[in-house]
Write a protein that holds these residues in place. Structure first.
Motif, PDB file in Angstrom:
ATOM      1  N   UNK A 201       0.814  -1.217   0.000  1.00 61.66           N
ATOM      2  CA  UNK A 201       0.000   0.000   0.000  1.00 61.66           C
ATOM      3  C   UNK A 201       0.849   1.270   0.000  1.00 61.66           C
ATOM      4  N   UNK A 202       2.103   1.153  -0.353  1.00 57.37           N
ATOM      5  CA  UNK A 202       3.023   2.271  -0.246  1.00 57.37           C
ATOM      6  C   UNK A 202       2.940   3.289  -1.354  1.00 57.37           C
ATOM      7  N   UNK A 203       4.064   3.934  -1.638  1.00 57.60           N
ATOM      8  CA  UNK A 203       4.093   5.076  -2.549  1.00 57.60           C
ATOM      9  C   UNK A 203       3.718   4.724  -3.988  1.00 57.60           C
ATOM     10  N   UNK A 204       3.809   3.463  -4.352  1.00 58.80           N
ATOM     11  CA  UNK A 204       3.436   3.062  -5.713  1.00 58.80           C
ATOM     12  C   UNK A 204       1.930   3.160  -5.944  1.00 58.80           C
ATOM     13  N   UNK A 205       1.181   3.325  -4.877  1.00 57.98           N
ATOM     14  CA  UNK A 205      -0.267   3.352  -5.001  1.00 57.98           C
ATOM     15  C   UNK A 205      -0.867   4.638  -4.446  1.00 57.98           C
ATOM     16  N   UNK A 206      -0.227   5.745  -4.752  1.00 59.30           N
ATOM     17  CA  UNK A 206      -0.807   7.034  -4.399  1.00 59.30           C
ATOM     18  C   UNK A 206      -2.143   7.167  -5.134  1.00 59.30           C
ATOM     19  N   UNK A 207      -3.126   7.701  -4.431  1.00 55.33           N
ATOM     20  CA  UNK A 207      -4.431   7.839  -5.058  1.00 55.33           C
ATOM     21  C   UNK A 207      -5.304   6.621  -4.890  1.00 55.33           C
ATOM     22  N   UNK A 208      -4.872   5.686  -4.048  1.00 53.28           N
ATOM     23  CA  UNK A 208      -5.677   4.508  -3.762  1.00 53.28           C
ATOM     24  C   UNK A 208      -6.217   4.613  -2.341  1.00 53.28           C
ATOM     25  N   UNK A 209      -7.457   4.253  -2.175  1.00 51.55           N
ATOM     26  CA  UNK A 209      -8.050   4.189  -0.845  1.00 51.55           C
ATOM     27  C   UNK A 209      -8.402   2.738  -0.530  1.00 51.55           C
ATOM     28  N   UNK A 210      -8.235   2.361   0.710  1.00 51.37           N
ATOM     29  CA  UNK A 210      -8.474   0.976   1.104  1.00 51.37           C
ATOM     30  C   UNK A 210      -9.191   0.970   2.456  1.00 51.37           C
ATOM     31  N   UNK A 211     -10.059  -0.005   2.642  1.00 48.63           N
ATOM     32  CA  UNK A 211     -10.805  -0.058   3.882  1.00 48.63           C
ATOM     33  C   UNK A 211     -11.699  -1.264   3.963  1.00 48.63           C
ATOM     34  N   UNK A 212     -12.917  -1.043   4.461  1.00 45.65           N
ATOM     35  CA  UNK A 212     -13.828  -2.137   4.755  1.00 45.65           C
ATOM     36  C   UNK A 212     -15.146  -2.006   4.017  1.00 45.65           C
ATOM     37  N   UNK A 213     -15.668  -3.143   3.574  1.00 44.69           N
ATOM     38  CA  UNK A 213     -17.056  -3.228   3.130  1.00 44.69           C
ATOM     39  C   UNK A 213     -17.817  -3.880   4.271  1.00 44.69           C
ATOM     40  N   UNK A 214     -18.854  -3.202   4.752  1.00 35.94           N
ATOM     41  CA  UNK A 214     -19.617  -3.719   5.889  1.00 35.94           C
ATOM     42  C   UNK A 214     -21.095  -3.781   5.510  1.00 35.94           C
ATOM     43  N   UNK A 215     -21.777  -4.786   6.006  1.00 36.48           N
ATOM     44  CA  UNK A 215     -23.179  -4.973   5.656  1.00 36.48           C
ATOM     45  C   UNK A 215     -24.026  -5.287   6.871  1.00 36.48           C
ATOM     46  N   UNK A 216     -25.333  -5.102   6.718  1.00 37.34           N
ATOM     47  CA  UNK A 216     -26.251  -5.389   7.840  1.00 37.34           C
ATOM     48  C   UNK A 216     -26.761  -6.824   7.755  1.00 37.34           C
TER      49      UNK A 216
END
Length: 216
Positions: A201-216
């Motif tokens: 997830x370092x400098x090679x991927x500027x402009x990338x967002x990462x996180x969670x998909x959550x559902x009910x």
């Protein structure tokens, strides 16, 4: 998912074929198959872009409730950045590595929950163990969710969008790693894999967002 060399070109091909569909002869199966392939590629690319995630209107009421972690989510801010990262194959590989990392520190499907209450308090927990809690604000125009920890000691900012029935919380890569390292410490888990994930997830991927998909 297929690797792409130039996402913009595939999208253009998809749009062109869509607009010219009426000119295809019903018996021209090769042209029809080409159209379907380009359309599928275009749709897949769009699904990896941040903009498509933010197209759904959200209100503060939209995020209230108890949500269950489903899987990691990776989105790129532009087609050029997606292509630079290596396209859909790279996005899938990143998601797989992040999923392994999250599972290693204790963030897993069916165990981790995110709760947003009407009184603007929130909590993230694993079964009966609380990982993070505090208050939140949500800006409906920018889709920005700001989560402030108890006593105002820490702040997490996430971009929020809907993917089907899942709510997606997306962070800058460095911020996500800070959060997950804290979770690992609380759960008494080793964060030895953090270095390898940080590289992904370092400098090679500027402009990338990462996180969670959550559902009910």
């Amino acid at each position: 998912m297929k690797a792409i060399t130039t996402s913009a070109a595939l999208l253009a091909a998809s749009l062109c074929l869509s607009s010219c569909g009426g000119a295809l002869l019903s018996g021209d199966t090769t042209s029809t198959q080409t159209q379907q392939t380009a359309a599928t590629a275009g749709a897949t690319i769009l699904n990896s872009l941040l903009g498509s995630l933010l197209s759904t209107t959200l209100t503060e009421q939209s995020i209230i409730g108890t949500w269950h972690y489903q899987q990691p989510e990776v989105r790129f801010e532009s087609e050029n950045l997606l292509a630079k990262a290596g396209g859909e194959v790279a996005a899938a590989e990143i998601e797989a590595k992040v999923a392994n990392y999250l599972a290693g520190i204790g963030i897993t499907k069916g165990v981790t929950t995110f709760v947003f209450n009407e009184d603007k308090t929130f909590s993230i927990q694993n079964s009966t163990k609380q990982l993070y809690s505090g208050t939140y604000t949500f800006n409906t125009d920018s889709h920005e969710l700001v989560m402030t920890g108890a006593l105002g000691l820490s702040t997490l900012k996430a971009t929020v969008g809907m993917d089907g029935t899942n709510l997606c919380l997306l962070f800058e890569a460095s911020k996500l790693l800070t959060m997950t390292n804290t979770v690992a410490s609380i759960l008494g888990k080793s964060n030895a894999t953090a270095a390898s994930v940080a590289t992904v997830l370092g400098s090679n991927y500027k402009g990338m967002k990462v996180g969670f998909a959550i559902g009910k």
